[in-house]
Design a protein around this motif. Structure first.
Motif, PDB file in Angstrom:
ATOM      1  N   THR B 395       0.881  -1.162  -0.044  1.00 57.72           N
ATOM      2  CA  THR B 395      -0.102   0.050  -0.060  1.00 57.72           C
ATOM      3  C   THR B 395       0.868   1.230   0.215  1.00 57.72           C
ATOM      4  O   THR B 395       0.733   2.182  -0.676  1.00 57.72           O
ATOM      5  N   MET B 399       1.069   3.807  -3.147  1.00 58.14           N
ATOM      6  CA  MET B 399       0.692   5.274  -2.791  1.00 58.14           C
ATOM      7  C   MET B 399       1.642   6.264  -3.193  1.00 58.14           C
ATOM      8  O   MET B 399       1.517   7.171  -3.873  1.00 58.14           O
ATOM      9  N   LEU B 402       1.225   6.126  -6.879  1.00 56.59           N
ATOM     10  CA  LEU B 402       0.115   7.214  -7.077  1.00 56.59           C
ATOM     11  C   LEU B 402       0.127   8.568  -7.296  1.00 56.59           C
ATOM     12  O   LEU B 402      -0.542   9.593  -7.810  1.00 56.59           O
ATOM     13  N   LEU B 404       0.543  10.270  -3.959  1.00 50.34           N
ATOM     14  CA  LEU B 404      -0.098  10.795  -3.101  1.00 50.34           C
ATOM     15  C   LEU B 404       0.709  12.001  -2.460  1.00 50.34           C
ATOM     16  O   LEU B 404       1.792  11.828  -1.991  1.00 50.34           O
ATOM     17  N   PRO B 405       0.084  13.082  -2.094  1.00 52.05           N
ATOM     18  CA  PRO B 405       0.989  13.906  -1.523  1.00 52.05           C
ATOM     19  C   PRO B 405       1.494  13.631  -0.118  1.00 52.05           C
ATOM     20  O   PRO B 405       0.845  12.868   0.580  1.00 52.05           O
ATOM     21  N   GLY B 406       2.664  14.121   0.203  1.00 49.00           N
ATOM     22  CA  GLY B 406       3.457  13.568   1.406  1.00 49.00           C
ATOM     23  C   GLY B 406       4.574  12.444   1.119  1.00 49.00           C
ATOM     24  O   GLY B 406       5.367  12.136   1.916  1.00 49.00           O
ATOM     25  N   PHE B 410       4.310  12.849  -5.745  1.00 53.03           N
ATOM     26  CA  PHE B 410       3.530  14.170  -5.711  1.00 53.03           C
ATOM     27  C   PHE B 410       4.412  15.362  -6.098  1.00 53.03           C
ATOM     28  O   PHE B 410       3.897  16.254  -6.961  1.00 53.03           O
ATOM     29  N   THR B 438      -4.135   6.666 -13.312  1.00 50.95           N
ATOM     30  CA  THR B 438      -2.988   6.076 -12.398  1.00 50.95           C
ATOM     31  C   THR B 438      -3.844   5.722 -11.192  1.00 50.95           C
ATOM     32  O   THR B 438      -3.427   4.579 -10.759  1.00 50.95           O
ATOM     33  N   GLY B 439      -4.427   6.362 -10.794  1.00 50.63           N
ATOM     34  CA  GLY B 439      -4.911   6.027  -9.302  1.00 50.63           C
ATOM     35  C   GLY B 439      -5.910   4.815  -9.442  1.00 50.63           C
ATOM     36  O   GLY B 439      -5.831   3.903  -8.477  1.00 50.63           O
ATOM     37  N   LEU B 443      -5.324   1.242  -7.475  1.00 47.85           N
ATOM     38  CA  LEU B 443      -6.244   0.753  -6.790  1.00 47.85           C
ATOM     39  C   LEU B 443      -6.690  -0.585  -6.952  1.00 47.85           C
ATOM     40  O   LEU B 443      -7.149  -1.409  -6.350  1.00 47.85           O
ATOM     41  N   LEU B 446      -4.393  -3.123  -6.019  1.00 44.30           N
ATOM     42  CA  LEU B 446      -4.546  -3.272  -4.392  1.00 44.30           C
ATOM     43  C   LEU B 446      -5.935  -4.104  -4.168  1.00 44.30           C
ATOM     44  O   LEU B 446      -5.731  -5.000  -3.630  1.00 44.30           O
TER      45      LEU B 446
END
Lengths: 406, 502, 102, 118, 175, 725
Positions: B395, B399, B402, B404-406, B410, B438-439, B443, B446
């Protein structure tokens, strides 16, 4: 110099002044005093053993859920004195066929070798035994005298069990001297000196932090050097009766144990000086007495650890002891020495923080690698053993026929 | 210190070769020893690279740690190495991923010795491309990187490895021909292969070559470069070798392939195409953007359509590298503006980030493939219950992939989007479709792997991810987080280099 | 202050005693012991010259280090040979050992 | 001679003397009733059988041998470590080479089963 | 006579006596023990020579390692040497004569050479003579080659000794 | 430590808690929830401190609490990242802190801490209960503890971190970061029971649907950033000239101004996050998650984030608009979306039987309310409703969770196979679960806008009066109808659940829940009532002015130009009282006497009811129109047709052509391989061993004696006769 902040220096200066006033030339007076110190310190150390014996028995007792000595004196504090009284009055029996001189020399060497180490211990910023520039090696050298004592004891007793025990112990001692010496090399390298006091002074950051692996190796090796549980092969009653000291009695016998107790503590002292910053601590420069207190406190903590290990670990087999040393400790020691040297040189220009973190990182990497390889080979070995066991079983089945209970 | 200081790049470059030689001398049977030797040796370049990182003066223009030695004096080609803020992250990526891939290779059972030798040679090849400052040297390393990879796929690959490896080698070889041609042209015209010198004289050249005006020569060289690099990146529609090669390569091979090899192409764009052909690049930037957007969108769609986990990840590489190309195109189109800087920052960082996350993804795919011997998404399901730690790691890396911010992806994607929006508004907006999908494919992967009721088929067959495998992932994850939370430490370097370069 | 000659004479005496041991002892191990005496005498000489003649350069020290190394190697191999011979021939009396015979 | 070594000497003499004196005092205090039975050698309460001096494993000798070689190593490495600040990287690497070569010996011993205590 | 000289003389006597016992002691084990004493004396001599590092190394290497090795070896081969009969061979008298002659010649030469009595210690000891040693050992212009060769020598000795000394017939030892 | 530094610290404790739980405390349930609660509590404490400081600061609107650092090098400059507390974020922070803390505490009870482990429980599925044997030897089925207990708290903590991060951020990028991490948590928590097919689909649906909005929002951020060079709130929204400039520049997109285009793009983010029409479909499905999740994410916090964003960018949306003037195009869009959503969702809620789904649609509807308020410029009212709604909707969700929990207890006890969430299976629970009942009642009345007492009344009234005053009659009417429906379905829910007689055995054996669950209910109930009193309009009859209208003056100050306090108008007040009481009364009338598990409206409405119950078939439409084509496009067109057929086809043709060429060349110039000579070198050198004659005895010592003697003699000769030495 205030009496409260640095009593020893204060007294020595006072005595020196007294001597000068008595008409003794100043130089001579200055030379006499350390000599007096050299006489007093071993005496103090010997007396300290009395406390150590009580302390250790008490802790071991507590660890094993017993009260420990509690009869003689408050908290059994006077127990060692009672023991002393007893052991002093026991008969000395010399076995037939013993080689007298080595026989009697052995216990003396065993204690003397340990006591000798105290000569270079730096107790505080101003009070250190004798600051020689090969202090670290001196400790090793004096330590090897103890080994000699054990060989003497084993040989001179004219008893094959004693001989066997001595051989085992000596094999163990010399084996563990290697990782110990190599681990000791790391603080020497980091501080660029073999003087114990310079090593202490080079530790604003404890070498335990900078070089955790060597510290660990040193610690374990020093336990092995003392020959204590889990390395107490010498006392493996089931295998070799009672070890090299089987033919000793009375105080001669006791001396080996005095040596052992003292050695354990001495190792804690040395470990503290080498890896825990010795007397360093807040305010230790201004108030040397504080430094002394720090030093003793750290030492007691380390010593306690050693005792706790003694009280809680089962004994290794001799093959395990040897393999642990040669197949694990020595390679790690070599690796960490190499990494320490490399990092120290490569990061010479970098800041302290970078340098230290690199050291730590290198140590961690080595540790990780060792763990990885170790678990792997352990698994492989276990698998091999399983196979072996399986083949044995099938062989047995072949001989005995199929087992009925299956 | 001095020795290292002067020759650090050479050391980094050839230590893997030394290791390969050492391994060559080891007995074949000692597999564990070989593995460890390879791993430990590959750590040295990493350590040196980290030292290099600290020594590197980011606010100094030009190449640093240059080394130059005589190589081919007759054709004015020298052994010239050097790094700047663009190549340094790539070097770090290479030296970081190689030990990890080698650690991942510990599960390889078969002919470990040649495997390790090839792998280490591969590292030298890749590093050489990143630090060579001589065009001929660049090309040599480019080719050196190719061959070991071919063998890795061909010998240790999956079922269709012959097809995949052949496709890989032919495709990239075809590109390499163009590259060689182009390098030859430049060398002949400029009279030297030394990159800094070429850069100095290149734009002022005039005259003819073989009767062709210099403009034509430049155009030819430009296109040859673009095709070579585009194949390597890969840019749509030159991408079809990638899913096959990635899918058939052994797991560590995929890690390196996605993590580093794809970056060679993008790096070529940055190092050669943009500085040498600014005018042509600007003229054709629109086309490049079109291809980039196609790669982003179709990469995402194709990934979404896959039922093979590894193929899905492979297509995701196309999708992600699309953003790199987009950033490069913006850098070409709007050279010198803040938009270009941002986009190029984003592109370089995206290269690094994709190296981390794609390597992680491929590795995780490899982890379950090793246990389940299938990559079909429909066969999985409910693995979260059986392998919770694996699930968590998957995961996490997903992410990052994908965006993901952080996490790291991103930052770079944002920079690219931000840089390209004012320049190519429509294209940027279209690329968002790719971002959306992409998302979707992440997903769906996953969901198909981890979620759902426990698949009784796997109970008792799939063991939890082990410590070694976690150790492979840990550095990746730390970097992913580090860049995601505090990108300045790496971006500062890239940024200064990008500004100085263009 | 100790004169240099004292050291040298001490060393000479040790060498001679060692030489005697090497030649005259029957036991092979005792021969090795005697060799140790000789080597130690050499070390005394080396260090004495180092201290008295050229203390600035470390050459004397280096030589001592090398001698110690050589001594260790010698003992290691020598004893190993003795043990091996003993295993084979059950004796280490030099007169009885004649492997060097061509 | 440096004075400190004089003190060390005193220290060592006292260190050895203390237990000697203690044992001497104890022997004065202790009863002396020797008997032949007492001074027989202890062997699990049994009569001594066979030679007193048995033969021991060669393993002990091998261990001592390896120990010796590594002990020699310290003569080289301690000066090396003390001089660390004055050494160039090259010199440090030489030291490491030295260690590596000796480690080779360790590995050889390992592979030859010198550490297998079976 | 200074304190140092007194110490030197005492130690010299100890060393020489111990050495004599080494070469004459009937029991091998005693010879080894005497050797230890002699080597310890040499260590003190090193201290007098202001080479404390070597004094310590002397103790570690000779007493801690070589002596132990000797004792082990003696124990291992003990069966053959029941310490019966003379420990000296037939050349002993000849050897004694030769040795005394050599000693006489050497002493005579030394005494006739003026330097040995008058030469004084050459200046103050460098502050870090040990570090000097370390530098000299690794200096390419110094003793780098011997340094590395020493490691190879040790390696060779180790390998050779293990190869030779390994107990190839298992089950011979009892414990 | 300054207040600014404290702001930085607010989001950190939950993050720390997340890390600790994930890495270390996975095995210990008690430690996990202790850490999570501790983290939330510390953040709560910090938030309260900051809130008090912020409220006490006179010029907060002009001088908010800020602190920023360089984060991202962007060309020559740095992008700064920082925290900021102004009036809006202070208020939001207040309710966020309260709800998060309450919900985490509630989760302890909801996940059955302290209960035994279930024998048949597996990770990934809701616990199925455990059998215990009491002292009499009877076997009872009781709820069992959640197998993935620690993980749940870890996710909650991560979520709390993201929410706090979003609230305290001072720029849109950091907000986006928090926004997306929340999305991730929402995904993880909805899919918490991933073993359920519905849950895993719902999780993905939620993530994807919101991501549509997010993608646009990212574009909006990029657009804004490239246009203004900053993303900082104050530098954009506080800069009047900039806003005017943006409002005056055409963007080239749909004829909007730049401000409008950016605002629209950002607003699409809100649509996704706040589940507004047409992206509302994910929210009801999100109810697959455990109830605390539904409460936290899908009522109080995450969906509020969308509204928060809209309010944040209100200056951008309304750039160029003056109070009372014609609305900007974007505002019209916003208002239309909001109003439509409010009504649309309310109608669906009427026909739902699942207790949580009703609340879900109600949430959508209420969010529409707020957005509508933003659209008509009544942003103060929007904030007010945001706050009050957060409290009472969290209360309602938690209450419904408590009901479900109580019902599950009954289900386990009786062994009946009934849906514990279906309201038709309940009834008469007020006696079984008194605390839940009373708090639920308070929440429900607040939602319906029960006059004077509840917070919902004041906030809704304000929106309605705002709409009325602004002349948006259409909006006003729509919202009023929606309010009527709201009151109706709320009463329907309360009646079906708590009044009447139990309709199943399970309901008969339902039990009140533990204190960890009821305590948060009580606390939230206090706020559901009390929060309204901070915003009673000054001109309200009788009670207006007793308490100052603090809320309006506080939040209204933010935009610099305070809304002129229009005179009191009776029409909206009357309307809101009427719809509220009317709806409640209607609901009570219809559902008072339901005896069987059958909705009386079903017959009355017929086909319309079916339409409503199936949510206007939106899911099915989306499936057919978007998902299926996309799947086909990717699986068939892209993967197979384009890649395999076209591109690879071209490649293979080229390959074949070359192969053919190659064969041609080879057959033409086939040269046999040169036979390798490879002759072995003739035999090696032979060893020649010369045997040396046995001259030696082999005795070492003998050699030595001889050698030394010879040497001595020679030396003596040299010395004596030649004087060479």
């Amino acid at each position: 110099m205030d009496f409260l902040t640095d009593p020893v220096t204060f007294i020595s200066q006072w005595v020196q002044q007294l001597l000068i006033n008595l008409g003794i030339p100043e130089i001579t007076a200055a030379q006499i005093l350390p000599g007096v110190g050299a006489v007093i310190l071993p005496l103090l150390a010997m007396l300290w053993v009395i406390f150590l014996i009580w302390y250790e028995r008490k802790i071991i007792g507590r660890l094993q859920d017993r009260p420990g000595p509690n009869r003689v004196g408050p908290f059994g504090l006077f127990q060692p004195f009672a023991d002393m009284a007893k052991i002093f009055t026991k008969e000395h029996i010399t076995p037939t066929g013993a080689d007298k001189v080595p026989y009697n020399l052995a216990p003396i060497l065993a204690v003397g070798g340990v006591l000798g180490m105290w000569a270079v211990v730096p107790f505080s910023a101003t009070v250190f035994g004798i600051d020689i520039n090969v202090g670290a090696l001196y400790i090793i050298a004096v330590g090897s005298i103890g080994t000699l004592g054990i060989i003497f004891a084993g040989y001179a007793s004219n008893n094959k069990y004693a001989m066997l025990g001595a051989f085992r112990v000596v094999a163990q001692l010399i084996s563990y001297e290697i990782p110990m010496v190599l681990a000791l090399l790391v603080p020497v390298l980091l501080s660029r000196s073999m003087g114990m006091n310079s090593i202490v002074q080079a530790q604003p950051v404890w070498f335990l932090v900078v070089a955790p692996l060597p510290a660990l190796l040193f610690f374990i090796s020093s336990i092995a050097e003392v020959g204590r549980s889990p390395f107490d092969l010498a006392e493996a009653e089931s295998e070799i009766v009672a070890g090299f000291n089987i033919e000793y009695s009375g105080l001669k016998f006791g001396m080996f144990f005095v040596g052992e107790f003292l050695h354990a503590f001495t190792n804690a002292l040395i470990f503290t000086a080498l890896f825990l910053g010795g007397w360093q601590g807040p305010g230790a420069e201004q108030y040397p007495i504080l430094g002394f207190v720090y030093f003793i406190l750290k030492t007691l903590v380390v010593h306690f650890l050693g005792i706790a290990i003694r009280g809680s670990m089962p004994r290794f087999r001799i093959d395990q002891v040897m393999q642990l040393n040669w197949k694990i400790f020595t390679p790690i020691a070599l690796l960490s020495l190499c990494s320490a040297a490399l990092v120290e040189k490569l990061a010479a220009g970098a800041g302290d923080l970078v340098r230290i973190s690199l050291h730590v990182a290198a140590n961690l990497v080595i540790f990780g690698v060792v763990i990885l390889v170790g678990t792997k080979s352990l698994k492989e070995r276990n698998a091999r053993l399983d196979d072996l066991a399986a083949s044995h079983r099938s062989a047995i089945h072949l001989v005995l026929g199929t087992p009925h209970d299956a | 210190m001095d020795f290292i200081g002067k020759h650090i790049l050479t050391l980094i470059l050839f230590l893997p070769t030394v290791a390969a030689v050492v391994i060559f001398c080891l007995p074949k049977k000692r597999e564990l020893l070989i593995k460890w030797v390879a791993l430990l040796f590959s750590l040295f370049p990493l350590v040196l690279t980290i030292i290099l990182w600290f020594w590197f003066q980011s606010d100094q223009a030009g190449f640093q740690f240059q080394e130059q030695a005589i190589w081919f004096p007759s054709i004015a080609s020298t052994y010239h190495l050097g790094i700047d803020g663009i190549s340094l992250p790539m070097v770090l990526l290479t030296t970081l991923l190689t030990p990890l891939a080698l650690l991942a290779s510990f599960s390889i059972k078969d002919r470990i010795k040649p495997y390790m030798i090839l792998f280490l040679l591969l590292e030298t090849g890749m590093l050489g491309v990143f630090i060579a400052l001589d065009l001929l040297l660049f090309f040599v390393f480019w080719e050196i990187g190719l061959v070991p990879m071919y063998f890795l796929i061909n010998q240790w690959g999956g079922d269709k490895r012959n097809y995949a490896s052949l496709k890989f080698i032919l495709y990239t070889m075809a590109g390499s021909l163009g590259l060689l041609l182009s390098i030859q042209l430049i060398g002949v015209v400029a009279g030297t292969f030394d990159l800094p010198q070429v850069m100095k004289v290149w734009n002022g050249l005039s005259g003819t070559l073989l009767g062709l005006p210099i403009g034509t020569v430049k155009a030819v060289a430009f296109w040859a470069f673009v095709v070579a690099f585009a194949i390597k990146v890969p840019v749509w529609p030159f991408h079809t070798w990638l899913p096959d090669a990635h899918t058939e390569a052994p797991t560590p091979g995929s890690m390196i392939l996605a993590g580093v090899l794809l970056k060679l192409g993008a790096y070529g764009f940055l190092r050669l195409v943009l500085p040498l052909f600014p005018a042509e690049a600007k003229r054709f930037a629109g086309g490049l953007v079109f291809l980039a957007v196609m790669a982003i969108i179709f990469g995402a769609f194709a990934a979404f359509g896959q039922r093979d986990f590894k193929k899905l990840v492979a297509y995701s590489s196309i999708n992600h590298m699309g953003f790199v190309v987009l950033g490069i195109a913006v850098g070409a189109a709007a050279a010198g503006t803040e938009n270009a800087h941002l986009a190029l920052n984003g592109a370089v960082l995206q290269m690094f980030n994709h190296g981390l996350s794609a390597a992680g993804m491929f590795f995780l795919v490899g982890v379950i493939y090793e246990r389940a011997h299938t990559r079909n998404l429909d066969d999985f399901g409910g693995l979260f219950t059986l392998m919770p730690v694996f699930g968590g790691l998957l995961t996490f890396i997903s992410m990052a992939s994908l965006g993901l911010p952080g996490l790291n992806g991103f930052v770079s994607e944002f920079l690219v989007v931000r840089g390209s929006w004012p320049v190519f508004t429509i294209a940027t907006a279209l690329s968002m479709i790719g971002l959306l999908f992409t998302g979707a494919y992440i997903l769906i992967a996953l969901r198909k792997v981890l979620h759902g009721p426990v698949n009784n088929h796997w109970v008792g067959h799939l063991s939890e991810i082990n410590m070694r495998e976690i150790l492979v992932l840990a550095p990746l994850m730390v970097l992913i987080l580090a860049i995601g939370i505090w990108p300045a430490w790496i971006l500062d370097l890239i940024n200064k280099a990008v500004i100085m370069l263009y | 202050m100790i004169p240099l000659s004292w050291y040298l004479i001490l060393a000479a005496a040790m060498v001679c005693i060692g030489l005697f041991g090497v030649i005259a002892r029957r036991n092979a191990i005792a021969m090795l012991l005697s060799v140790e005496l000789i080597l130690n005498a050499v070390n005394i000489n080396l260090l004495a010259f180092w201290r008295y003649v050229d203390v600035v350069h470390a050459a004397g020290q280096v030589f001592v280090v090398m001698v110690i190394t050589a001594a260790a190697a010698e003992v290691a191999v020598g004893l190993a040979i003795i043990i091996a011979v003993y295993r084979k021939q059950k004796t280490i009396v030099t007169d009885d050992v004649s492997d060097l015979k061509g | 001679m440096n004075m400190v070594w004089f003190y060390i000497g005193i220290f060592l003499i006292v260190s050895l003397g203390l237990p000697a004196v203690a044992i001497f005092l104890a022997s004065l205090l202790a009863p002396k009733k020797p008997s032949a039975l007492k001074s027989t050698i202890y062997e699990c309460g049994l009569e001594t059988e066979g030679e007193t001096w048995v033969q021991f494993k060669a393993q002990y000798y091998l261990i001592a041998l390896i120990f010796l070689v590594f002990d020699i190593e310290i003569i080289f490495l301690y000066p090396w470590a003390v001089a660390f600040d004055r050494l160039g990287l090259f010199a440090v690497l030489e030291g490491l080479l030295f260690i590596t070569i000796l480690a080779g010996g360790l590995i050889y011993a390992w592979k030859k089963g010198a550490f297998e205590w079976a | 006579m200074t304190l140092e000289q007194i110490i030197f003389l005492i130690i010299a006597v100890v060393i020489l006596l111990a050495s004599l016992f080494v070469v004459t002691a009937p029991k091998m084990i005693h010879a080894a023990l005497w050797l230890i004493l002699a080597l310890a004396g040499v260590a003190v001599i090193f201290v007098l020579l202001q080479a404390p590092f070597f004094a310590v190394v002397q103790v570690i290497v000779y007493i801690g390692a070589i002596a132990v090795l000797f004792i082990f070896a003696v124990m291992l081969t003990r069966k053959a040497m029941q310490d019966t009969g003379s420990q000296l061979n037939r050349y002993s008298i000849l050897a004694a004569v030769i040795c005394i002659m050599i000693f006489g010649a050497l002493t005579g030469m030394l005494l006739s050479w003026g330097g040995s009595a008058t030469l004084l210690e050459s200046g103050a000891l460098p502050a870090d003579s040990i570090a000097d040693l370390g530098v000299a050992l690794t200096d390419p212009n110094g003793f780098l080659l011997p340094f590395e060769v020493a490691s190879i020598l040790l390696l060779a000795a180790l390998i050779g000794a293990i190869y030779i000394g390994r107990d190839r017939s298992s089950g011979e030892g009892e414990q | 430590m300054t207040a600014e530094t404290l702001i930085w610290l607010i989001p950190l404790p939950p993050l720390l808690a997340f890390g600790l739980i994930v890495l270390f405390t996975n095995r210990s349930k008690a430690v996990s929830h202790t850490i999570a609660i501790a983290g939330a509590a510390i953040s709560w404490l910090l938030s309260m401190i900051i809130f008090v400081i912020a409220v006490g600061k006179q010029d907060l609107a002009e001088e908010p609490l800020v602190s920023a650092i360089n984060w991202l090098p962007t060309g020559e400059t740095f992008m700064r990242m920082g925290v900021q507390i102004d009036n809006l974020s202070a208020v939001v922070l207040f309710f966020v802190a309260w709800t998060i803390l309450m919900i985490i505490i509630y989760s302890v009870g909801y996940q059955n801490f302290g209960q035994p482990k279930g024998e048949r429980d597996v990770a990934g599925l809701p616990p199925r209960g455990a059998a215990i044997i009491d002292s009499h030897g009877h076997v009872h089925n009781v709820p069992s503890v959640e197998p993935m207990y620690s993980r749940f708290f870890a996710f909650l903590s991560l979520f709390a971190f993201a929410m706090y991060l979003m609230v305290v951020s001072d720029n849109l990028l950091l907000l986006y970061v928090g926004w997306e991490i929340m999305g991730l948590c929402s995904y993880l928590l909805i899919g918490f029971w991933y073993g359920k097919d519905s849950a895993k689909k719902a999780a993905m649906k939620a993530f994807m649907t919101t991501r549509i909005g997010d993608v646009f929002m990212l574009l909006g951020i990029a657009f804004l950033y490239s246009t203004t060079g900053t993303l900082n709130y104050r530098e954009i929204f506080g800069n009047h000239e900039l806003l005017q400039h943006l409002a005056g520049t055409p963007s080239g997109i749909l004829g909007l101004s730049t401000a409008g285009a950016i605002g629209l793009l950002l607003f699409i983010g809100t649509i996704g996050k706040s589940a507004l029409f047409p992206l509302h479909v994910w929210l009801p499905d999100a109810m697959e998650g455990p109830t605390p999740v539904s409460a936290m994410i899908h009522a109080a916090t995450m969906v509020s984030a969308g509204v928060y964003l809209s309010i944040r960018i209100f200056p951008l949306l309304s750039a160029g608009w003056e109070t009372g003037a014609v609305l900007t195009p974007v505002m019209i869009v916003v208002g239309a979306v909001g109003g439509f959503t409010a009504l649309f969702a309310a109608t669906i809620a009427v026909a739902q039987n699942d207790i949580k789904r009703v609340l879900a649609y109600s949430t959508i509807s209420q969010l529409g309310y707020m957005i509508a308020a933003v659209g008509i410029g009544a942003y103060t009212a929007a904030i007010f409703h945001l706050v009050t709604h957060a409290f009472f909707k969290a209360l309602l969700f938690l209450g419904s969770g408590s009901v479900i929990h109580g019902m599950e207890h009954g289900v386990l006890h009786t062994g009946e196979h009934v849906d514990a969430q279906d309201m038709l299976n309940m009834g008469g629970l007020r006696r079984k679960m008194p605390v839940t009942f009373w708090t639920f009642l308070i929440g429900g009345f607040a939602l319906s806008g029960f006059p004077l007492v509840t917070a919902g009344f004041w906030s809704k009234d304000e929106i309605l009066s705002g709409a009325f005053r602004g002349g948006q009659t259409l909006v006003f009417v729509v919202l009023a109808v929606a309010a009527l429906l709201t009151a109706f379905y709320t009463m329907r829910q309360i009646t079906l659940t708590f009044f009447g007689q139990p309709r199943t055995e399970a309901a008969r054996h339902a039990q009140e829940t533990s204190w960890t669950m009821t305590l948060p209910l009580v606390v939230l109930a206090v706020f559901a009532v009390g929060a309204g009193w901070s915003g009673i309009p000054e001109h309200f009859p009788v009670i207006g002015g007793i308490l100052p209208n603090w809320f309006e003056s506080f939040t209204g100050a933010m935009l610099g130009h305070e809304e002129q306090a229009a005179g009191f108008n009776a029409i909206p007040l009357v309307v809101s009282v009427l719809v509220s009481l009317g709806g409640l009364g209607l609901g009570w009338m219809v559902y008072r006497k339901v005896k069987v598990a059958q909705d009386p409206l079903r017959k009355a409405l017929g086909g319309l009811h079916t339409l409503l119950r199936n949510k206007y078939y939106f899911d099915e439409i989306y499936q057919q129109c978007f998902i299926n084509p996309a799947t086909w496009f990717s699986e068939v067109f892209t993967s197979i047709w384009m890649d395999k057929v076209v591109i690879d086809g071209i490649l293979h043709s080229i390959g074949r052509a070359f192969l053919w060429l190659g064969r041609l060349v080879r057959s033409g110039f086939d040269v046999p391989v040169v036979n390798r000579g490879g002759d072995a070198i003739a035999g090696g050198v032979k060893y020649t061993g010369a045997a040396i004659s046995p001259m030696q005895s082999g005795r070492v010592q003998q050699y030595m004696v001889v050698t030394i003697t010879v040497v001595m003699v020679f030396t003596a000769i040299l010395f004596a006769f030649l004087k060479l030495v």
